[in-house]
Design a protein around this motif. Structure first.
Motif, PDB file in Angstrom:
ATOM      1  N   SER A   3       2.011  -7.044  18.695  1.00  0.00           N
ATOM      2  CA  SER A   3       2.066  -8.120  19.696  1.00  0.00           C
ATOM      3  C   SER A   3       2.436  -7.590  21.072  1.00  0.00           C
ATOM      4  CB  SER A   3       3.066  -9.195  19.254  1.00  0.00           C
ATOM      5  OG  SER A   3       4.389  -8.681  19.230  1.00  0.00           O
ATOM      6  N   GLN A   4       3.166  -6.469  21.126  1.00  0.00           N
ATOM      7  CA  GLN A   4       3.564  -5.874  22.401  1.00  0.00           C
ATOM      8  C   GLN A   4       2.542  -4.857  22.914  1.00  0.00           C
ATOM      9  OE1 GLN A   4       7.432  -4.318  21.481  1.00  0.00           O
ATOM     10  NE2 GLN A   4       8.434  -6.301  21.719  1.00  0.00           N
ATOM     11  N   GLY A   5       1.463  -4.646  22.145  1.00  0.00           N
ATOM     12  CA  GLY A   5       0.395  -3.783  22.625  1.00  0.00           C
ATOM     13  C   GLY A   5       0.573  -2.305  22.349  1.00  0.00           C
ATOM     14  N   HIS A   6       1.513  -1.940  21.471  1.00  0.00           N
ATOM     15  CA  HIS A   6       1.721  -0.524  21.178  1.00  0.00           C
ATOM     16  C   HIS A   6       0.846  -0.029  20.022  1.00  0.00           C
ATOM     17  CE1 HIS A   6       5.137  -0.160  23.897  1.00  0.00           C
ATOM     18  NE2 HIS A   6       5.597  -1.288  23.408  1.00  0.00           N
ATOM     19  N   ALA A   7       0.329  -0.960  19.221  1.00  0.00           N
ATOM     20  CA  ALA A   7      -0.480  -0.591  18.059  1.00  0.00           C
ATOM     21  C   ALA A   7      -1.509  -1.677  17.811  1.00  0.00           C
ATOM     22  CB  ALA A   7       0.408  -0.393  16.834  1.00  0.00           C
ATOM     23  N   VAL A   8      -2.515  -1.347  17.001  1.00  0.00           N
ATOM     24  CA  VAL A   8      -3.524  -2.333  16.611  1.00  0.00           C
ATOM     25  C   VAL A   8      -3.762  -2.234  15.112  1.00  0.00           C
ATOM     26  CG1 VAL A   8      -4.745  -2.426  18.820  1.00  0.00           C
ATOM     27  CG2 VAL A   8      -5.404  -0.717  17.121  1.00  0.00           C
ATOM     28  N   TRP A   9      -4.092  -3.385  14.521  1.00  0.00           N
ATOM     29  CA  TRP A   9      -4.532  -3.416  13.130  1.00  0.00           C
ATOM     30  C   TRP A   9      -5.995  -3.019  13.083  1.00  0.00           C
ATOM     31  CZ3 TRP A   9      -1.145  -3.928   9.338  1.00  0.00           C
ATOM     32  CH2 TRP A   9       0.033  -4.651   9.548  1.00  0.00           C
ATOM     33  N   LEU A  10      -6.364  -2.219  12.083  1.00  0.00           N
ATOM     34  CA  LEU A  10      -7.752  -1.861  11.858  1.00  0.00           C
ATOM     35  C   LEU A  10      -8.324  -2.695  10.715  1.00  0.00           C
ATOM     36  CD1 LEU A  10      -7.451   2.029  12.137  1.00  0.00           C
ATOM     37  CD2 LEU A  10      -8.039   0.377  13.924  1.00  0.00           C
ATOM     38  N   GLY A  14      -0.621 -18.594  16.905  1.00  0.00           N
ATOM     39  CA  GLY A  14       0.705 -17.987  16.958  1.00  0.00           C
ATOM     40  C   GLY A  14       0.867 -16.763  16.086  1.00  0.00           C
ATOM     41  N   SER A  15      -0.241 -16.216  15.559  1.00  0.00           N
ATOM     42  CA  SER A  15      -0.152 -15.077  14.644  1.00  0.00           C
ATOM     43  C   SER A  15      -0.543 -13.778  15.334  1.00  0.00           C
ATOM     44  CB  SER A  15      -1.060 -15.304  13.431  1.00  0.00           C
ATOM     45  OG  SER A  15      -1.078 -14.153  12.603  1.00  0.00           O
ATOM     46  N   PRO A  16       0.238 -12.708  15.166  1.00  0.00           N
ATOM     47  CA  PRO A  16      -0.108 -11.412  15.759  1.00  0.00           C
ATOM     48  C   PRO A  16      -1.151 -10.649  14.947  1.00  0.00           C
ATOM     49  CG  PRO A  16       1.952 -11.225  14.569  1.00  0.00           C
ATOM     50  CD  PRO A  16       1.552 -12.679  14.501  1.00  0.00           C
ATOM     51  N   VAL A  17      -1.504 -11.158  13.761  1.00  0.00           N
ATOM     52  CA  VAL A  17      -2.507 -10.497  12.922  1.00  0.00           C
ATOM     53  C   VAL A  17      -3.663 -11.461  12.671  1.00  0.00           C
ATOM     54  CG1 VAL A  17      -0.830  -9.000  11.789  1.00  0.00           C
ATOM     55  CG2 VAL A  17      -1.345 -11.226  10.797  1.00  0.00           C
ATOM     56  N   ARG A  75      -6.994 -26.049  10.722  1.00  0.00           N
ATOM     57  CA  ARG A  75      -5.624 -25.563  10.461  1.00  0.00           C
ATOM     58  C   ARG A  75      -5.549 -24.052  10.660  1.00  0.00           C
ATOM     59  NH1 ARG A  75      -0.713 -25.691  11.336  1.00  0.00           N
ATOM     60  NH2 ARG A  75       0.752 -25.430   9.609  1.00  0.00           N
ATOM     61  N   LEU A  76      -6.602 -23.352  10.258  1.00  0.00           N
ATOM     62  CA  LEU A  76      -6.660 -21.901  10.476  1.00  0.00           C
ATOM     63  C   LEU A  76      -6.570 -21.586  11.957  1.00  0.00           C
ATOM     64  CD1 LEU A  76      -7.260 -18.955   9.571  1.00  0.00           C
ATOM     65  CD2 LEU A  76      -9.690 -19.541   9.730  1.00  0.00           C
ATOM     66  N   ASP A  77      -7.304 -22.323  12.774  1.00  0.00           N
ATOM     67  CA  ASP A  77      -7.277 -22.100  14.225  1.00  0.00           C
ATOM     68  C   ASP A  77      -5.871 -22.312  14.781  1.00  0.00           C
ATOM     69  OD1 ASP A  77      -9.963 -21.519  14.221  1.00  0.00           O
ATOM     70  OD2 ASP A  77     -10.583 -23.548  14.794  1.00  0.00           O
TER      71      ASP A  77
END
Length: 253
Positions: free
Chosen positions: A171-178, A50-53, A43-45
């Motif tokens: 999701s649009q590639g302007h930032a990333v989560w650390l 569909g998750s951006p994080v 279920r996690l997979d």
């Protein structure tokens, strides 16, 4: 690491479903999902697709739909949508597990929220208009890394309303989560000079100054984004080529 527990031996005798009730969430955003599944990892997979994080399986216990329904009813006041809940500053693992234990499903686990590696962003897909919430958030991120709550305060939006535009930026590639839960802006060849070249220009600018100089003045003089200058200054400080004085100004060694 996922916490897996069995039914509490002190619970009143009854038949407990072998289906798992799970808690899935992210180390970088607050909402978590309370659901039921025969295979929580599968279920996690599905959810990750569909998750951006980044998502992690945080906790699970046998209990089936009966326990799931009880938890949904108990936490209805903090439901955001569907099976997703926002527990604010409370630890979601301990909060949900404590209620499950109260209902007779397993002992209380004590584990930290797991952390994931940095989320790699694609190349920016579209330009962000500067006069929008996303534009203001992106401008704030160019000044350096920041947590969602700090970004919400900087741009003047409710902290609960800041996650959706941040997820759009990622999701649009302007930032990333650390991995520590903060975000940073993505720099491309089209928008920022190569860092080694920028370091040389920053060092040259500081050496050419008549005295100690502030970082923001360097960025203005070089016409380079403040975030890029900040990274160059950090590298030069580590290399011992610059010194930061008590008043925050910089001087060359």
């Amino acid at each position: 690491m996922t916490t897996t527990v069995s039914a509490s031996p002190d619970a009143r005798p009854r038949r407990i479903s072998r289906r798992w009730v799970y808690l899935i969430g992210s180390p970088v955003v607050r909402p978590v999902k309370i659901g039921v599944s025969d295979d929580p990892e599968a279920r996690l997979d599905d959810l990750q697709t569909g998750s951006p994080v980044p998502l992690v399986l945080m906790w699970q216990v046998h209990g089936g739909q009966r326990l799931e329904a009880a938890l949904h009813e108990r936490f209805a006041a903090v439901r955001t949508h569907g099976e997703w809940f926002d527990f604010g500053d409370d630890d979601p693992i301990l909060t949900v597990a404590e209620e499950a234990e109260h209902l007779g499903y397993g002992p209380l686990p004590v584990i930290p929220l797991p952390r994931q590696p940095i989320t790699i962003a694609p190349q920016p897909a579209e330009r962000v208009k500067p006069d929008t919430v996303r534009g203001r958030l992106l401008a704030a991120l160019t000044e350096g890394t920041a947590a969602p709550r700090d970004l919400a305060a900087l741009v003047g939006v409710d902290r609960r309303a800041v996650y959706r535009p941040l997820e759009r930026l990622v999701s649009q590639g302007h930032a990333v989560w650390l991995a520590d839960g903060r975000l940073t802006a993505v720099e491309t060849e089209a928008t920022a000079p190569a860092l080694p070249k920028c370091r040389d220009r920053v060092l040259e600018a500081v050496r050419a100054a008549s005295g100690p100089v502030r970082q923001k003045n360097i960025a203005q003089a070089l016409n380079v984004a403040s975030g890029t200058v900040s990274k160059a200054v950090s590298a030069l400080l580590v290399a011992g080529l610059l010194t930061r004085l008590d008043d925050g100004t910089l001087t060359a060694r």
